[in-house]
Design an enzyme around this catalytic site. Sequence first.
Site, PDB file in Angstrom:
ATOM      1  N   SER A   1       0.649  -1.352  -0.304  1.00 17.49           N
ATOM      2  CA  SER A   1      -0.018  -0.055  -0.127  1.00 17.49           C
ATOM      3  C   SER A   1       0.804   1.472  -0.318  1.00 17.49           C
ATOM      4  O   SER A   1       0.175   1.819   0.321  1.00 17.49           O
ATOM      5  CB  SER A   1      -1.068  -0.407   1.319  1.00 17.49           C
TER       6      SER A   1
ATOM      7  N   SER B   1      -8.724   1.566  -4.780  1.00 15.36           N
ATOM      8  CA  SER B   1      -8.437   2.915  -3.927  1.00 15.36           C
ATOM      9  C   SER B   1      -8.473   3.742  -4.960  1.00 15.36           C
ATOM     10  O   SER B   1      -8.447   4.205  -6.331  1.00 15.36           O
ATOM     11  CB  SER B   1      -6.325   2.527  -4.145  1.00 15.36           C
TER      12      SER B   1
ATOM     13  N   TYR C   1       1.486   2.164  -7.786  1.00 16.27           N
ATOM     14  CA  TYR C   1       0.282   1.095  -7.006  1.00 16.27           C
ATOM     15  C   TYR C   1      -1.022   1.461  -7.739  1.00 16.27           C
ATOM     16  O   TYR C   1      -2.111   0.977  -7.263  1.00 16.27           O
ATOM     17  CB  TYR C   1       0.795   2.099  -5.471  1.00 16.27           C
TER      18      TYR C   1
ATOM     19  N   ASN D   1      -8.173   8.772   1.557  1.00 14.45           N
ATOM     20  CA  ASN D   1      -7.962   8.585   2.672  1.00 14.45           C
ATOM     21  C   ASN D   1      -8.033   8.754   3.609  1.00 14.45           C
ATOM     22  O   ASN D   1      -8.440   9.505   4.672  1.00 14.45           O
ATOM     23  CB  ASN D   1      -7.516  10.711   2.762  1.00 14.45           C
TER      24      ASN D   1
ATOM     25  N   LYS E   1       2.154   1.737  10.647  1.00 15.82           N
ATOM     26  CA  LYS E   1       2.222   1.652   9.286  1.00 15.82           C
ATOM     27  C   LYS E   1       3.923   3.022   8.983  1.00 15.82           C
ATOM     28  O   LYS E   1       4.291   3.085   8.021  1.00 15.82           O
ATOM     29  CB  LYS E   1       0.768   2.606   8.575  1.00 15.82           C
TER      30      LYS E   1
ATOM     31  N   ARG F   1      -8.318  16.445  -0.030  1.00 12.82           N
ATOM     32  CA  ARG F   1      -8.049  15.195  -0.012  1.00 12.82           C
ATOM     33  C   ARG F   1      -9.841  14.795   0.334  1.00 12.82           C
ATOM     34  O   ARG F   1      -9.632  15.631   1.544  1.00 12.82           O
ATOM     35  CB  ARG F   1      -6.624  14.257   0.461  1.00 12.82           C
TER      36      ARG F   1
END
Length: 331
Positions: free
Chosen positions: A101, A138, A159, A186, A195, A226
Site C-alpha cells: 500500500s 484505492s 500502486y 484517505n 504503518k 483530500r
Amino acid sequence: MKYSNIDFNNKTVVITGGAGFIGSNLAFYFQENYPNCKVIVFDKFRSEETFSNGNLKSFGHFKNLLGFNGIIISGDINNKDDLARLEEYDIDYIFHEAAISDTTVADQKIMIDTNVNAFKDLCDLAVRKNASMIYASSAATYGNSTVFKVGHEKPNNVYGFSKLMMDNLAKEYFDKIRIVGLRYFNVYGPREYFKNKTASMVLQFGLQLLKGESAKLFEGSDNILRDFIYVEDVIQANIKACETDKNGVYNVGTGRARSFQDIVNILKRELEIIRDDTYIPNPYIGQYQFFTEADIEDTKKYLGYEPRFSLEEGIKAYLPEIIRIYEEEVR
C-alpha cells in the site's frame, strides 16, 4: 455497532492483511459483534525487510491484534503454499486487505506480483469455496483525474496502476461470485501506527503536536485537498458490501474534500495548542494527488452506505488513541 442484517455467527471469515490497519479493525468488528463467527487472520507480519525507499515491506504487527481470539496464519499471499493452508476451511467471506500500500514503492514487479497476480489466486480460492470477495482498491486509481467516479481513472504511480488492474481483473469473476471492490480514499484511525511513515497525516500531525513540535506541512497545504475518511466508515462499507446484489467497484470516502491545513487546525483546537506551523517543499510533485473527493452516489445507492464521521468528528473520536500512542509508543 452492527452495519448489516447478515448474521455472521457460524460463518467463516478470512481477512488477508488482518494484522494491518484496516484488516485488524475488521477482525475486531466480527469478534465484538459476532462471537460465534470464525475469523481467520492471514498476514505476512512484519520483518526487517525494506524496499529501496527504506520503508518496511510489511506493516502487519502483533500489537494490532492484542485481544484477538481467532485463528492466525502467518503467510505471504505471493506464496501458493501459504495460500493452500486456507483450503481446509469452509470459507464464506474473504476480505482482501493485504497489499503493498506504499505509494512510493518503485519496484514495479513486486507491486504487480503482490497486488494483481496474488489477487487472482485469492479470487480463484473464493470461486472454489463459493465465498464472497470484498477487496481493497484505492483512490490512487484516479491519479490526476478531476472526476472521482469509476470510469475516470488516470493513475500516476505503479500502486494506482496495480489497483486499477485489480479492478479490471475482478470483472472476470462477476458472474461467478459476489465480488466488490472498495476504493478507499484517505483513511485514518486506530491501529494505523505501525504503518510508520505511511500512516495518515492525522496521526503524524497529532504526534508532532504532542511532542511539542510544530506541525510540518507541505507548502500550500491549505490548497491540497483530500477526502479523509475515518476507519469506522471503511468498516461500514466492507460489511454492507456483503449484502449487495450488484458486483462492482465503489468509492469509499465522505464525499467532501478537506485540506491538510484543516487537519492541523482541528487537532490544535481539540488539544488546545497554540503554535505556528512549519511549511516545507513537497518532494512528491509528479506522483502526488493534490485533490481527491469521492463520488459516493453509487456507494450509497447500491451498498446502502452513508458516512457517519465528518473530519471533525473522526479526529475527535481518534484523539484518545493518538494520545495513548504518544504516551505508550512514542514518549
